[in-house]
Design a protein around this motif. Structure first.
Motif, PDB file in Angstrom:
ATOM      1  N   CYS A 210      -8.071  17.611 -12.870  1.00 18.89           N
ATOM      2  CA  CYS A 210      -6.936  18.476 -13.235  1.00 18.89           C
ATOM      3  C   CYS A 210      -6.108  18.760 -11.994  1.00 18.89           C
ATOM      4  N   ILE A 211      -6.480  18.095 -10.890  1.00 16.53           N
ATOM      5  CA  ILE A 211      -5.595  18.113  -9.724  1.00 16.53           C
ATOM      6  C   ILE A 211      -5.231  16.661  -9.434  1.00 16.53           C
ATOM      7  N   TYR A 212      -3.994  16.443  -9.093  1.00 18.00           N
ATOM      8  CA  TYR A 212      -3.537  15.073  -8.826  1.00 18.00           C
ATOM      9  C   TYR A 212      -2.829  15.023  -7.478  1.00 18.00           C
ATOM     10  N   PRO A 213      -3.057  13.922  -6.714  1.00 19.40           N
ATOM     11  CA  PRO A 213      -2.443  13.812  -5.392  1.00 19.40           C
ATOM     12  C   PRO A 213      -0.955  13.475  -5.505  1.00 19.40           C
ATOM     13  N   MET A 214      -0.176  13.943  -4.559  1.00 16.94           N
ATOM     14  CA  MET A 214       1.235  13.596  -4.515  1.00 16.94           C
ATOM     15  C   MET A 214       1.387  12.178  -3.965  1.00 16.94           C
ATOM     16  N   TYR A 215       2.455  11.537  -4.362  1.00 18.99           N
ATOM     17  CA  TYR A 215       2.716  10.156  -3.939  1.00 18.99           C
ATOM     18  C   TYR A 215       2.580   9.993  -2.422  1.00 18.99           C
ATOM     19  N   ASP A 216       3.197  10.907  -1.661  1.00 19.21           N
ATOM     20  CA  ASP A 216       3.224  10.759  -0.203  1.00 19.21           C
ATOM     21  C   ASP A 216       1.836  10.817   0.429  1.00 19.21           C
ATOM     22  N   PHE A 217       0.915  11.444  -0.255  1.00 16.89           N
ATOM     23  CA  PHE A 217      -0.459  11.497   0.246  1.00 16.89           C
ATOM     24  C   PHE A 217      -1.254  10.303  -0.290  1.00 16.89           C
ATOM     25  N   ALA A 218      -1.050  10.017  -1.560  1.00 18.72           N
ATOM     26  CA  ALA A 218      -1.849   8.980  -2.211  1.00 18.72           C
ATOM     27  C   ALA A 218      -1.505   7.575  -1.702  1.00 18.72           C
ATOM     28  N   HIS A 219      -0.217   7.323  -1.554  1.00 16.33           N
ATOM     29  CA  HIS A 219       0.175   5.937  -1.282  1.00 16.33           C
ATOM     30  C   HIS A 219      -0.381   5.376   0.028  1.00 16.33           C
ATOM     31  N   PRO A 220      -0.250   6.109   1.147  1.00 10.58           N
ATOM     32  CA  PRO A 220      -0.830   5.557   2.383  1.00 10.58           C
ATOM     33  C   PRO A 220      -2.344   5.364   2.277  1.00 10.58           C
ATOM     34  N   ILE A 221      -3.015   6.241   1.525  1.00 10.04           N
ATOM     35  CA  ILE A 221      -4.468   6.079   1.381  1.00 10.04           C
ATOM     36  C   ILE A 221      -4.789   4.826   0.571  1.00 10.04           C
ATOM     37  N   ASP A 223      -2.996   2.170   0.306  1.00 10.38           N
ATOM     38  CA  ASP A 223      -2.717   1.016   1.172  1.00 10.38           C
ATOM     39  C   ASP A 223      -3.832   0.818   2.191  1.00 10.38           C
ATOM     40  N   ALA A 224      -4.260   1.914   2.806  1.00  5.77           N
ATOM     41  CA  ALA A 224      -5.282   1.811   3.855  1.00  5.77           C
ATOM     42  C   ALA A 224      -6.612   1.343   3.276  1.00  5.77           C
ATOM     43  N   THR A 229      -1.670  -4.657   5.355  1.00  3.30           N
ATOM     44  CA  THR A 229      -1.125  -4.636   6.722  1.00  3.30           C
ATOM     45  C   THR A 229       0.329  -4.183   6.704  1.00  3.30           C
ATOM     46  N   HIS A 230       1.090  -4.636   5.672  1.00  2.00           N
ATOM     47  CA  HIS A 230       2.503  -4.295   5.619  1.00  2.00           C
ATOM     48  C   HIS A 230       2.846  -3.754   4.245  1.00  2.00           C
ATOM     49  N   SER A 231       3.223  -2.500   4.229  1.00  2.00           N
ATOM     50  CA  SER A 231       3.526  -1.804   2.986  1.00  2.00           C
ATOM     51  C   SER A 231       5.043  -1.790   2.842  1.00  2.00           C
ATOM     52  N   LEU A 232       5.546  -2.719   2.019  1.00  2.00           N
ATOM     53  CA  LEU A 232       6.998  -2.906   1.917  1.00  2.00           C
ATOM     54  C   LEU A 232       7.520  -2.078   0.753  1.00  2.00           C
ATOM     55  N   CYS A 233       8.506  -1.255   1.015  1.00  2.00           N
ATOM     56  CA  CYS A 233       9.003  -0.373  -0.040  1.00  2.00           C
ATOM     57  C   CYS A 233      10.496  -0.179   0.104  1.00  2.00           C
ATOM     58  N   VAL A 247      -0.617  10.749   7.582  1.00  2.00           N
ATOM     59  CA  VAL A 247      -1.810  10.712   6.718  1.00  2.00           C
ATOM     60  C   VAL A 247      -2.799   9.683   7.247  1.00  2.00           C
ATOM     61  N   VAL A 248      -2.318   8.477   7.502  1.00  2.00           N
ATOM     62  CA  VAL A 248      -3.233   7.423   7.945  1.00  2.00           C
ATOM     63  C   VAL A 248      -3.868   7.781   9.303  1.00  2.00           C
ATOM     64  N   ASP A 249      -3.072   8.396  10.156  1.00  2.00           N
ATOM     65  CA  ASP A 249      -3.586   8.735  11.492  1.00  2.00           C
ATOM     66  C   ASP A 249      -4.632   9.838  11.466  1.00  2.00           C
ATOM     67  N   ASN A 250      -4.572  10.696  10.476  1.00  2.00           N
ATOM     68  CA  ASN A 250      -5.440  11.877  10.496  1.00  2.00           C
ATOM     69  C   ASN A 250      -6.647  11.830   9.594  1.00  2.00           C
ATOM     70  N   ILE A 251      -6.796  10.758   8.832  1.00  2.00           N
ATOM     71  CA  ILE A 251      -8.011  10.622   8.031  1.00  2.00           C
ATOM     72  C   ILE A 251      -8.903   9.573   8.688  1.00  2.00           C
ATOM     73  N   SER A 252     -10.189   9.621   8.373  1.00  2.21           N
ATOM     74  CA  SER A 252     -11.120   8.673   8.998  1.00  2.21           C
ATOM     75  C   SER A 252     -11.085   7.350   8.255  1.00  2.21           C
ATOM     76  N   ILE A 253     -10.151   6.533   8.624  1.00  2.00           N
ATOM     77  CA  ILE A 253     -10.089   5.192   8.043  1.00  2.00           C
ATOM     78  C   ILE A 253      -9.617   4.254   9.140  1.00  2.00           C
ATOM     79  N   ASP A 254     -10.190   3.061   9.165  1.00  2.00           N
ATOM     80  CA  ASP A 254      -9.892   2.138  10.250  1.00  2.00           C
ATOM     81  C   ASP A 254      -8.515   1.507  10.131  1.00  2.00           C
TER      82      ASP A 254
END
Ligand code: ATP
Ligand code: MG
Length: 559
Positions: A210-221, A223-224, A229-233, A247-254
């Protein structure tokens, strides 16, 4: 899927990628990996074809791969029907995602985990401002935003976030916000919302969330996670790129995908947003998403567009950083280019009137072998039959011709394409003065349409044999809107619908060979344009042809 080996023309995205994959670049030694992320809330349109071409075409160019991902993070208006249609359209365009088909909603659990991680790092907090307050506190270019819940203790935010998920709060009661910079000149960075409460059923996850992520948060995740490698939009995401990177820089993902933006495609005399296209369908301005006047992929396909013509269009319009509107006539030009080369020629009379060759023996039939394509002998020949009664186009006869009219009028000679030269002798009219029959005499010495004495015959007209022709309905299409920019006029865009965008001709006469036409066949009806069978309404008993595009090219180079 048809073969697609064309290589995309160079553009600025390739310059960026070349840098990235060069020695010392961020993706040195890695495979280029892109994605096409449609939201399954409508059918794909020609604008999406551009994005598909950019995403898949770029991957192909670098021997990389491209994922297909349903961006279904928004539960409100998505539907399974669209998912299948999207897949069909992409395949038809000639692109392949292999086994890499994903749903963004499959990552909800991971996204939730990354959000909790941000809270723990002091980089996100639960905020209880409602939408109205949020707008009020947003600040302006000289005033920073205000956010009273920003310094809420980590433990408290974690607890509230968990309870948000568990359904304890109403829609809109609170949000999860990133803690970035309330004074940023980029408003997307002023502590943007990452999650909102929305008690809605999701087409895949049901009532689990019943909670949904916003596009700006969800999309980089998304992709990651997929190792893009290249997210063309498209360009409207340019100002969101700092948040994407944050987002990508601050979460633990390589993995660290790079977002690159390119211009959206707009075409004049049509509308492109799914919301507006849906309105056209739901309010019955058109017969459906696949109405041949729609700029949807399925509409264009039904109209007779070929995958190659659409790929060629998307390649030729190019990829740039500046939004622009392309002439609809250029899309038609690309179709004509393909069909001119590949469509079989045939004769069809759209608005028939009878032509009687009065000196031709009754009961006699002659056969003429004609080529299916004037420049391509490989396309073979077919037989057309000729007899005393033919159908010709009503407009190919005038009792009183205007100046320079070179077709049939009393006393004038005309070539009946590939058959004979005939001389018009008159006509018969009904009580209302309409011409019902045209009369002519043929010259037996001119078989094949040649004049042994070398005399000049200016007009050549198409025809069919009345004895064996087939009847068909033919649908002629024109622009769906009467003005180039229906969205920027006064009132609703639907006020500008072209009432003549569809003209149905009920009793056209087609040469016999067309009775065997297949739905994948493409024809040039002599002097009329390019046609194909309507994939939905045509049956062997009632043929229905669509005009894909007329012969006249109104596209002007350099326009
Ligand atoms: P619409 O406004 O028509 O609903 P959208 O952007 O919401 O379009 P999505 O399904 O989210 O549609 O789009 C999938 C991808 O296609 C996105 O990457 C988007 O940028 C791209 N795209 C959509 N419309 C166009 C267009 N007119 N030109 C180029 N790319 C487009
Ligand atoms: Mg969208």
């Amino acid at each position: 899927m048809e073969e697609n080996k064309e290589v995309m023309s160079g553009n600025f995205i390739h310059t960026f990628i070349d840098e990235d994959i060069a020695e010392g670049g961020a993706y040195y030694g890695k495979k280029v990996h892109t994605r096409f992320p449609p939201e399954p809330n409508g059918y794909l349109h020609i604008g999406h074809a551009k994005a598909i071409f950019v995403d898949f075409g770029t991957a192909m160019k670098y021997n990389g791969i491209c994922n297909l991902r349903m961006d279904d993070t928004n539960p409100t208006k998505e539907d399974v029907e669209y998912v299948d249609a999207i897949k069909e359209d992409i395949k038809w365009l000639g692109f392949d995602w292999g086994d890499r088909f994903y749903y963004a909603s499959d990552y909800f659990e991971q996204m939730y985990g990354y959000a909790a991680e941000l809270i723990k790092k002091g980089l996100a907090y639960v905020c209880e401002l409602n939408g109205e307050q949020m707008r009020e506190y947003r600040g302006d270019l000289t005033t920073p935003a205000k956010s009273p819940y920003r310094d809420r203790p980590v433990e408290e935010s974690l607890d509230l976030f968990k309870r948000m998920r568990e359904g304890e709060f109403e829609d809109g009661a609170m949000t999860l916000r990133a803690k970035i910079d309330l004074a940023s000149g980029n408003f997307n960075m002023r502590d943007p919302v990452l999650y909102r409460i929305n008690h809605k059923h999701h087409h895949r996850t049901g009532d689990k969330w019943c909670i949904y992520p916003m596009y700006d948060f969800a999309h980089p995740i998304e992709d990651a996670i997929e190792g893009i490698t290249h997210s063309l939009c498209t360009l409207e995401f340019e100002a969101h790129r700092p948040l994407y990177d944050w987002v990508v820089d601050n979460i633990s993902i390589d993995s660290k995908p790079r977002q690159i933006e390119f211009a959206r495609l707009g075409i004049n005399n049509t509308v492109m947003s799914k919301r507006k296209l849906r309105k056209l369908v739901e309010e019955n301005y058109v017969s459906g998403w696949d109405d041949p006047r729609m700029p949807t992929i399925c509409g264009l396909r039904r109209r007779g567009y070929t995958p190659k013509s659409i790929r060629s269009f998307t390649d030729q319009i190019g990829v740039s950083k500046v939004n622009s509107v392309v002439e609809y006539s250029f899309l038609e030009h690309c179709l004509r280019d393909d069909l001119n080369e590949n469509a079989a020629r045939a004769m069809a009379v759209l608005e028939p009137v009878k032509l009687i060759i009065t000196n031709y023996p009754e009961g006699k039939t002659e056969e003429f072998e004609v080529e299916n394509h004037p420049q391509n002998p490989d396309m073979g020949t077919r037989t057309v039959t000729f007899s005393r009664e033919l159908y010709i186009e009503a407009s190919d006869f005038m009792e009183e011709p205007f100046k320079k009219y070179q077709r049939l009028y009393p006393g004038n000679e005309v070539r009946i394409k590939s058959a004979y030269i005939v001389k018009c002798t008159g006509c018969k009219k009904d009580d209302d003065g309409n011409v019902v029959e045209v009369y002519a005499e043929y010259d037996p010495e001119t078989r094949g349409g040649n004049t042994p004495d070398g005399r000049k015959v200016r007009g050549t007209i198409h025809w069919v044999n009345a004895a064996d022709c087939v009847s068909a309905e033919v649908r002629l299409y024109d622009n769906l809107f009467t003005v180039p920019e229906p969205e920027s006029g006064e009132g609703e865009f639907t006020d500008y619908i072209n009432p003549e965008s569809l003209v149905v001709l009920k009793d056209c006469k087609l040469e016999k060979s067309l009775a065997d036409a297949q739905k994948t066949d493409r024809f040039q009806f002599m002097r009329q344009g390019y046609f194909c069978l309507d994939t939905v309404d045509s049956t062997p008993d009632k043929l229905v042809f669509n005009r894909s595009v007329s012969l006249k090219d109104s596209f002007k180079k350099g326009k």
